[in-house]
Scaffold this motif. Structure first.
Motif, PDB file in Angstrom:
ATOM      1  N   ARG A 298       0.818  -1.223   0.000  1.00  0.00           N
ATOM      2  CA  ARG A 298       0.000   0.000   0.000  1.00  0.00           C
ATOM      3  C   ARG A 298       0.847   1.267   0.000  1.00  0.00           C
ATOM      4  N   GLN A 299       2.104   1.143   0.320  1.00  0.00           N
ATOM      5  CA  GLN A 299       3.003   2.305   0.295  1.00  0.00           C
ATOM      6  C   GLN A 299       3.275   2.789  -1.126  1.00  0.00           C
ATOM      7  N   ASP A 300       2.853   2.009  -2.138  1.00  0.00           N
ATOM      8  CA  ASP A 300       3.106   2.380  -3.535  1.00  0.00           C
ATOM      9  C   ASP A 300       2.025   3.272  -4.124  1.00  0.00           C
ATOM     10  N   ASN A 301       1.183   3.849  -3.276  1.00  0.00           N
ATOM     11  CA  ASN A 301       0.221   4.878  -3.685  1.00  0.00           C
ATOM     12  C   ASN A 301      -0.780   4.420  -4.738  1.00  0.00           C
ATOM     13  N   TRP A 302      -1.537   3.373  -4.417  1.00  0.00           N
ATOM     14  CA  TRP A 302      -2.673   2.958  -5.225  1.00  0.00           C
ATOM     15  C   TRP A 302      -3.882   2.864  -4.309  1.00  0.00           C
ATOM     16  N   ASN A 303      -5.053   2.763  -4.877  1.00  0.00           N
ATOM     17  CA  ASN A 303      -6.247   2.567  -4.062  1.00  0.00           C
ATOM     18  C   ASN A 303      -7.008   1.352  -4.564  1.00  0.00           C
ATOM     19  N   ALA A 304      -7.978   0.933  -3.783  1.00  0.00           N
ATOM     20  CA  ALA A 304      -8.666  -0.320  -4.080  1.00  0.00           C
ATOM     21  C   ALA A 304      -9.396  -0.288  -5.416  1.00  0.00           C
ATOM     22  N   GLN A 305      -9.874   0.888  -5.836  1.00  0.00           N
ATOM     23  CA  GLN A 305     -10.581   0.985  -7.104  1.00  0.00           C
ATOM     24  C   GLN A 305      -9.679   0.692  -8.308  1.00  0.00           C
ATOM     25  N   GLN A 306      -8.369   0.790  -8.112  1.00  0.00           N
ATOM     26  CA  GLN A 306      -7.424   0.539  -9.198  1.00  0.00           C
ATOM     27  C   GLN A 306      -6.998  -0.923  -9.302  1.00  0.00           C
ATOM     28  N   ILE A 307      -7.482  -1.781  -8.398  1.00  0.00           N
ATOM     29  CA  ILE A 307      -7.027  -3.172  -8.364  1.00  0.00           C
ATOM     30  C   ILE A 307      -7.819  -4.024  -9.357  1.00  0.00           C
ATOM     31  N   ALA A 308      -7.088  -4.676 -10.259  1.00  0.00           N
ATOM     32  CA  ALA A 308      -7.703  -5.618 -11.189  1.00  0.00           C
ATOM     33  C   ALA A 308      -7.687  -7.030 -10.622  1.00  0.00           C
ATOM     34  N   ALA A 309      -6.636  -7.359  -9.860  1.00  0.00           N
ATOM     35  CA  ALA A 309      -6.527  -8.702  -9.290  1.00  0.00           C
ATOM     36  C   ALA A 309      -5.561  -8.695  -8.117  1.00  0.00           C
ATOM     37  N   ILE A 310      -5.809  -9.595  -7.169  1.00  0.00           N
ATOM     38  CA  ILE A 310      -4.903  -9.810  -6.037  1.00  0.00           C
ATOM     39  C   ILE A 310      -4.475 -11.269  -6.085  1.00  0.00           C
ATOM     40  N   GLU A 311      -3.200 -11.500  -6.236  1.00  0.00           N
ATOM     41  CA  GLU A 311      -2.676 -12.861  -6.316  1.00  0.00           C
ATOM     42  C   GLU A 311      -1.865 -13.152  -5.046  1.00  0.00           C
ATOM     43  N   VAL A 312      -2.174 -14.255  -4.409  1.00  0.00           N
ATOM     44  CA  VAL A 312      -1.473 -14.658  -3.195  1.00  0.00           C
ATOM     45  C   VAL A 312      -0.842 -16.023  -3.434  1.00  0.00           C
ATOM     46  N   GLU A 313       0.442 -16.125  -3.133  1.00  0.00           N
ATOM     47  CA  GLU A 313       1.122 -17.420  -3.146  1.00  0.00           C
ATOM     48  C   GLU A 313       1.427 -17.797  -1.704  1.00  0.00           C
ATOM     49  N   THR A 314       1.093 -19.026  -1.331  1.00  0.00           N
ATOM     50  CA  THR A 314       1.241 -19.454   0.056  1.00  0.00           C
ATOM     51  C   THR A 314       1.667 -20.915   0.103  1.00  0.00           C
TER      52      THR A 314
END
Length: 459
Positions: A298-314
């Protein structure tokens, strides 16, 4: 490292005997200061979880049911609760409260929540026997050691067979903690572990079949571990010796593990309570490294409306949570999609994010549906020594932002600061006590001096 503890007690062909003897010795010795401080931190954290959970509807329903079953008041209070109860009732109800909001501590190597089982059982008995705070801390150290040691050996074998380690190993931890308060010798301590093992149960079916039975797993373990210690004290029954490693014992019955000779033990040179974690977020611990990664991005200055996808590797042990829904509080706290939507949209994960109002927010629901979780060989290679995750945020512009977290905040190697723990406890205690009383309670629980547990507040 001291002679108090220098290696895991599971590194023996007879770990039950080793653990029983060690717990009997703990009750007679003065705890080393680092061990006592760790036990105090986990006691503070667990009682905070208990207070926060005590007036949740599910816990209050459990309290009402217990009173209908037995309308007669007992002599044991509930921390932060009302009325008086029998020993097993008090232990079970406080354990349910501790686990109600996913705020309770845990141990990654054993994939277990020891505090929610061990501390309610030990506190109920310590109140009954008019014990002091150092005696409770000794019981906590002993209980965590047994619960985590067994869980370390069981994990991940038990979960693959459908068993949850919190109740299956935790019941032995509760017996050890209560046996320490009762000053059981090594033989009776081993008997108590053997008796407790017959109550070892708790399955993961809720991850596929739904329901909220998970919240009651610690209660069963706390009640039956306490009962086993009392039976061993009275000589009422004799538990099987070597219950951890014997044929058809815990390792074989729950984990499918045979031929234990000690070489299979996970290396450890600190006590279990020192190696356990505290949660900064009220949700499943498997999701915490991904939360930390998302918050860092989140420190990279984006907001949730700009998110196309969230990818998590675990890692593999976290994958049962990858596609869980979020229609209720209990399941939402275990759901990767919902928790990641909170972290990315709101910049944090708090209890408010799991409320019905939050779960109806269109923006969060849309974002949760854009979360994809996959298993990574790199993460698998690090777990359970570490708790890793990689998170990639793909923006609508096509830009991809990634970061990797090898260990989440709150772990033994990245502990919560005292200030963070005190803030968590203050907020939790203020749900049942005044702010001033909450501050005094935190200060008292951080004091290792000899003070009577009767001084702990309860309503």
């Amino acid at each position: 490292m001291t002679t108090f503890f220098d290696k895991t007690l599971m590194a023996s062909p007879t770990p039950t005997r080793e653990l029983a003897a060690w717990c009997a010795r703990v009750g007679r010795e003065t705890l080393p200061e680092p061990v006592a401080l760790a036990a105090a931190r986990h006691t503070l954290d667990t009682l905070a979880a208990c207070a926060a959970g005590m007036y949740r509807p599910l816990v209050q329903a459990a309290i009402a049911l217990e009173r209908r079953i037995d309308p007669n008041e007992g002599s044991i209070p509930l921390f932060g609760g009302r009325q008086r109860w029998t020993l097993p009732e008090a232990a079970g109800l406080m354990a349910t409260a501790c686990h109600a909001l996913e705020m309770d501590d845990g141990n990654r190597e054993g994939s277990i929540h020891p505090g929610t089982v061990v501390i309610p059982a030990a506190l109920a008995l310590a109140w009954d026997r008019d014990m002091d705070y150092p005696a409770l801390l000794k019981a906590v150290v002993a209980g965590y050691e047994v619960a985590v040691s067994v869980a370390e050996a069981l994990h991940p074998h038990a979960s693959r067979r459908g068993f949850q380690t919190t109740p299956t190993a935790g019941v032995l931890g509760a017996a050890a903690a209560c046996g320490t308060i009762l000053a059981l010798d090594a033989q009776r301590m081993e008997s108590a572990l053997g008796l407790a093992a017959s109550a070892s149960s708790g399955i993961f079916a809720y991850l596929s079949g739904g329901g909220n039975v998970k919240k009651f797993h610690p209660a069963h373990a706390a009640r039956e571990g306490l009962r086993a210690a009392l039976m061993a004290e009275d000589g009422l029954a004799q538990g099987p010796m070597g219950i951890i490693e014997t044929s058809s014992g815990i390792l074989q019955a729950i984990g499918g593990i045979t031929g234990w000779d000690g070489s299979q033990a996970r290396p450890r040179v600190q006590t279990a309570v020192e190696r356990s974690y505290l949660k900064p977020y009220p949700c499943c611990r498997h999701i915490h490294p991904a939360i930390d990664a998302a918050l860092a991005l989140r420190q990279d200055n984006w907001n949730a409306q700009q998110i196309a996808a969230i990818e998590v590797e675990t890692y593999g042990a976290a994958m049962p949570h990858a596609k869980l829904p979020w229609h209720g509080l209990e399941i939402a706290q275990l759901s990767f999609p919902w928790v990641m939507s909170l972290a990315c949209a709101d910049g944090g994960v708090t209890l408010a994010g799991f409320s019905e109002a939050s779960r109806q927010r269109a923006d969060l629901n849309a974002l949760a549906n854009r979360v994809h979780v996959s298993r990574s060989e790199d993460c698998d290679a690090l777990y359970p020594q570490y708790g890793p995750a990689k998170v990639t945020i793909e923006l609508t512009t096509g830009e991809r932002l990634s970061t990797f977290v090898d260990d989440p905040l709150g772990s033994a190697d990245l502990p919560l600061s005292d200030a963070m723990l005190d803030q968590k406890a203050q907020e939790a205690f203020e749900t049942v006590f005044s702010a001033e009383r909450a501050r005094g309670l935190i200060q008292r629980l951080r004091t290792l001096d000899n003070w009577p547990l009767s001084a702990l507040p309860h309503n």
